[in-house]
Scaffold this motif. Structure first.
Motif, PDB file in Angstrom:
ATOM      1  N   GLN A  42       2.699  -1.111  -6.744  1.00 15.39           N
ATOM      2  CA  GLN A  42       2.018  -1.312  -5.417  1.00 15.39           C
ATOM      3  C   GLN A  42       1.040  -1.861  -5.476  1.00 15.39           C
ATOM      4  O   GLN A  42      -0.097  -1.796  -4.532  1.00 15.39           O
ATOM      5  N   GLN A  43       0.374  -2.497  -6.537  1.00 15.95           N
ATOM      6  CA  GLN A  43      -0.808  -3.264  -6.663  1.00 15.95           C
ATOM      7  C   GLN A  43      -0.576  -4.827  -6.400  1.00 15.95           C
ATOM      8  O   GLN A  43       0.393  -5.135  -6.702  1.00 15.95           O
ATOM      9  N   PHE A  44      -1.801  -5.323  -5.978  1.00 16.40           N
ATOM     10  CA  PHE A  44      -1.778  -6.710  -5.510  1.00 16.40           C
ATOM     11  C   PHE A  44      -2.548  -7.179  -6.836  1.00 16.40           C
ATOM     12  O   PHE A  44      -3.496  -7.118  -7.198  1.00 16.40           O
TER      13      PHE A  44
ATOM     14  N   TYR B 223       0.842 -11.793  -5.594  1.00 20.92           N
ATOM     15  CA  TYR B 223       2.183 -10.672  -5.157  1.00 20.92           C
ATOM     16  C   TYR B 223       1.774  -9.225  -5.117  1.00 20.92           C
ATOM     17  O   TYR B 223       0.631  -8.906  -5.709  1.00 20.92           O
ATOM     18  N   LYS B 224       2.580  -8.489  -4.696  1.00 19.23           N
ATOM     19  CA  LYS B 224       2.608  -7.059  -4.695  1.00 19.23           C
ATOM     20  C   LYS B 224       3.631  -6.493  -5.708  1.00 19.23           C
ATOM     21  O   LYS B 224       4.861  -6.813  -5.665  1.00 19.23           O
ATOM     22  N   HIS B 225       2.982  -6.188  -6.823  1.00 21.72           N
ATOM     23  CA  HIS B 225       3.961  -5.648  -7.933  1.00 21.72           C
ATOM     24  C   HIS B 225       4.505  -4.317  -7.405  1.00 21.72           C
ATOM     25  O   HIS B 225       4.103  -3.580  -6.462  1.00 21.72           O
TER      26      HIS B 225
ATOM     27  N   HIS C  97       3.779 -10.609   1.068  1.00 23.02           N
ATOM     28  CA  HIS C  97       3.260  -9.828   0.025  1.00 23.02           C
ATOM     29  C   HIS C  97       3.674 -10.776  -1.249  1.00 23.02           C
ATOM     30  O   HIS C  97       3.068 -10.276  -2.289  1.00 23.02           O
ATOM     31  N   CYS C  98       4.121 -12.178  -0.917  1.00 26.54           N
ATOM     32  CA  CYS C  98       4.279 -12.662  -2.067  1.00 26.54           C
ATOM     33  C   CYS C  98       4.087 -14.021  -1.537  1.00 26.54           C
ATOM     34  O   CYS C  98       4.485 -14.624  -0.494  1.00 26.54           O
TER      35      CYS C  98
ATOM     36  N   THR D 193      -7.016  -3.989  -0.316  1.00 28.14           N
ATOM     37  CA  THR D 193      -6.151  -4.872  -0.001  1.00 28.14           C
ATOM     38  C   THR D 193      -4.820  -4.322   0.622  1.00 28.14           C
ATOM     39  O   THR D 193      -4.143  -3.445   0.192  1.00 28.14           O
ATOM     40  N   SER D 194      -4.494  -4.912   1.869  1.00 28.32           N
ATOM     41  CA  SER D 194      -3.336  -4.712   2.438  1.00 28.32           C
ATOM     42  C   SER D 194      -2.514  -6.023   2.385  1.00 28.32           C
ATOM     43  O   SER D 194      -1.257  -5.748   2.593  1.00 28.32           O
ATOM     44  N   ALA D 195      -3.030  -7.125   2.299  1.00 30.45           N
ATOM     45  CA  ALA D 195      -1.999  -8.349   1.699  1.00 30.45           C
ATOM     46  C   ALA D 195      -3.126  -9.305   0.978  1.00 30.45           C
ATOM     47  O   ALA D 195      -4.291  -9.441   1.274  1.00 30.45           O
TER      48      ALA D 195
ATOM     49  N   CYS E 173       8.717  -8.159  -2.266  1.00 31.31           N
ATOM     50  CA  CYS E 173       8.437  -9.374  -1.469  1.00 31.31           C
ATOM     51  C   CYS E 173       9.224  -9.402  -0.125  1.00 31.31           C
ATOM     52  O   CYS E 173       9.345 -10.426   0.790  1.00 31.31           O
TER      53      CYS E 173
END
Length: 701
Positions: A601-603, A596-598, A582-583, A625-627, A701
């Protein structure tokens, strides 16, 4: 140069002491070079590989030295789906190695003065142990094909690097190469799309120092090919499966020689990894370690006890500690099309196990598979709980398997799993005696698949009951659509068309769901039970079958209905939607680049000049987006390389030039992306779980 020194390539410098070019690195704290322009690491990478000062961890491992295991990071956590990997050949569309010479054919012989293809004169040549000619007659050359058919059509194009040791001359044919550089031991050769393949020829070799160790490196991978031998798109395609069956990579069907001894096994330095001896075990273990899937090792039918013992010992001492190991004696010993069936019958008859060939065959299978299971257990000792010995027999004829199981008797306690198949042929739709497939619509074929489903369900129930009666868990060694048609071209084309149709995905999902309802959901059948082992990962579609989940490495998964069906099944039942980190960050001078995944919940991807306290976000890449993974930053061009991974583990590839402040991501093909992201000029993302003071308080993360 005029002073007799050399102008060295990037990553090299002239040494007055050694009077030659040597590796050039600017490494901190007395860290040594490990390659041209590549620094080693200050610490040993325990479960990963060092690259340019930092560890690149195997899947599931994190920390500066990759010493901490976190199963929650694994894309295959809790997933009871395995994959049969395709075999190795010069025509295989599944590119596993960045050195494609590992997937080349055996040498053929030719003459300089004639143009006859393969004169079959191997006996006139003295061969080295690594499969290269120790010398060649003056009028003779040897050559071998690589990247033929779909492997050449769909494989990477551009500047390949050919490396070799020894003295002699190498040339190419069947293509029109553009040779950009030709120096001692290294050539840079431009190849482009070609179904005929590349024919590598040793035109002459110095008997005092013969040509050997030929490597043909895909564009972009010259720097990393030794430490990272596997093609990244291939790795991406298999990370989500909890187990990998190496039956075809080991060339289990018709494996040679007989007997198979440890001395005669395939070695990593052999000129090719194709052929009936199978792939070197070291590569299979290395692949397992990188991906973190449980390996399924098929043991050669004619292997002696020492081979089995040495195989087990290598696995015990070099496999990562978190994996289980499936062990199966050969493959489909009941199947008369394979040499191992005849061999088992011969052995059974010679031992007087029965007067009937077919019974002597399954009785010897029971004897030998039990012996192999016990050899592995004796080697693993107190770690034997990691082993999953598998007993497998014919699926369609219940009484045949019942008789074999009766003979096994109490020896069933030496195994943990009973393995069957899960193929479906849609009421034998490609059989001329029942149907003319060319007269059927795709919907008609789909209806025949539905007609077949009750037979599959009946099989699953029968073997579920047999498993329980023998205190075994039920799992599948192979399964998927089995529509093959060699009757005529029209029938073949129709069968292939169905395999590419959305309705083939629906039919595949039907069988997967039936397996789940009968086998996976049964509380008795916990791990290792319930594993659905799809056959196979990638293959070209032909009259011999459309077995591949994908048709070639790098295919867009969204164009394969069978792939989509399998991953929808995974998403529906196994509660693991993790598609990667996620990071991911790269630090360059005073600028930090990251994806990064904030906490909302958004990338996002962006850059920071204050160690991550504040960020300037780049444009959004995708709504699906899943990653979102930052793979690297090119210090020469200022370009960052980012992968978007969606809910079915499909990767799309992008780059963005940070120096030009682009407002739009540039979409990249899979081959172009990895060609650009792999050289030493690209700083790789920080090691898993290591953030070097980056403020991640607002991220998940």
């Amino acid at each position: 140069m005029q002073d007799n020194t050399c102008q060295c390539d990037r990553g090299w410098m002239w040494s007055k002491t050694h009077y030659r070019c040597v590796w050039d690195c600017n490494c901190p704290n007395d860290v040594q070079c490990i390659g041209p322009g590549v620094c080693g690491c200050a610490h040993t990478c325990k479960y990963g590989t060092c690259w340019n000062g930092q560890c690149e961890c195997w899947e599931g491992y994190k920390g500066i030295t990759c010493d901490t295991f976190d199963k929650n990071m694994m894309m295959n956590r809790n997933i009871s789906v395995g994959m049969n990997l395709g075999g190795l050949s010069y025509w295989s569309p599944e590119l596993k190695f960045v050195d494609v010479a590992k997937q080349s054919q055996e040498w053929i012989t030719e003459h300089h003065t004639t143009h006859q293809w393969d004169t079959h004169e191997h006996d006139t040549i003295t061969w080295r142990d690594d499969g290269y000619p120790a010398s060649l007659p003056n009028d003779m050359l040897v050559g071998k094909l690589v990247l033929r058919a779909n492997a050449g059509i769909h494989g990477p194009q551009g500047n390949f690097t050919l490396l070799y040791d020894g003295d002699g001359e190498i040339a190419f044919s069947l293509v029109r190469p553009v040779i950009h550089y030709n120096g001692k031991g290294r050539m840079v050769v431009e190849f482009h799309e070609n179904s005929g393949g590349i024919f590598i020829k040793i035109m002459r070799t110095n008997s005092a120092n013969p040509i050997h160790n030929i490597r043909l490196i895909l564009p972009g991978f010259e720097d990393r090919h030794e430490l990272f031998p596997f093609y990244p798109p291939f790795l991406n395609s298999i990370k989500r499966y909890s187990e990998l069956r190496f039956m075809d990579m080991l060339h289990t069907n018709g494996h040679t020689p007989e007997p198979t001894t440890w001395k005669t096994r395939r070695m990593p330095e052999f000129h090719t990894q194709t052929g009936s001896a199978g792939c070197a075990i070291e590569y299979l273990i290395h692949l397992t370690n990188i991906v973190g899937s449980d390996p399924w090792f098929n043991q050669p039918h004619a292997a002696d006890d020492d081979f089995i013992k040495q195989f087990a010992n290598m696995s015990k001492t070099t496999l990562r500690p978190d994996v289980k190991v499936y062990i199966e004696y050969s493959n489909e010993v009941w199947n008369g099309i394979f040499r191992q069936t005849k061999y088992n019958q011969e052995q059974g008859m010679s031992l007087g196990l029965d007067t009937a060939n077919w019974k002597a065959g399954f009785k010897y299978y029971n004897k030998r598979s039990t012996e192999i299971a016990n050899i592995w257990k004796s080697v693993y000792g107190s770690d034997s709980e990691k082993l999953i010995p598998v007993w497998a027999w014919q699926t369609g004829y219940h009484d045949y398997t019942r008789q074999a199981m009766v003979d096994l008797g109490t020896r069933a306690s030496n195994f943990k799993g009973l393995a069957v198949t899960g193929y479906f042929g849609c009421d034998h739709v490609t059989s001329q005696s029942k149907h003319d497939i060319t007269q059927l619509s795709m919907a008609d074929i789909r209806d025949l698949c539905k007609k077949d489903l009750p037979k599959s369900i009946d099989d699953f129930h029968f073997y579920m009951n047999m498993s329980k009666a023998n205190n075994l868990k039920l799992l599948m060694y192979e399964g998927g659509p089995g529509l093959e048609s060699s009757r005529n071209n029209n029938a073949t084309d129709h069968a292939i068309a169905f395999n590419r149709h959305d309705l083939a995905g629906d039919a595949t999902l039907d069988v997967l769901e039936a397996w789940y309802d009968v086998v996976v959901s049964d509380q008795y059948n916990k791990h290792p039970g319930g594993l659905f082992n799809y056959f196979s990962s990638a293959s070209s579609y032909s009259k011999y079958g459309s077995w591949g989940l994908m048709e070639y490495t790098g295919q867009d998964p969204h164009t394969s209905p069978k792939y989509i069906a399998l991953h929808r099944y995974i998403n529906r039942h196994f509660n693991n939607h993790n598609m990667g980190q996620h990071c991911s960050f790269v630090s360059q001078n005073n600028i930090l680049y990251g994806c990064y995944k904030h906490r909302n919940q958004q990338f996002y991807c962006g850059q920071s000049t204050d160690h991550g306290t504040s960020w300037k976000n780049y444009p959004t890449i995708s709504a699906n987006t899943s990653a979102l993974i930052l793979d690297g930053f090119d210090v020469m061009s200022g370009v960052i390389f980012v992968r978007n991974v969606d809910e079915i583990a499909a990767n799309t590839f992008y780059k963005l030039n940070t120096t030009k402040m682009q407002t739009q991501w540039e979409s990249q093909s899979v081959s172009d992306y990895y060609r650009q992201v792999s050289p030493t000029t690209v700083n790789r993302k920080m090691t898993n779980g290591v953030y070097r003071g980056v403020d991640i308080s607002n991220f998940i993360c």
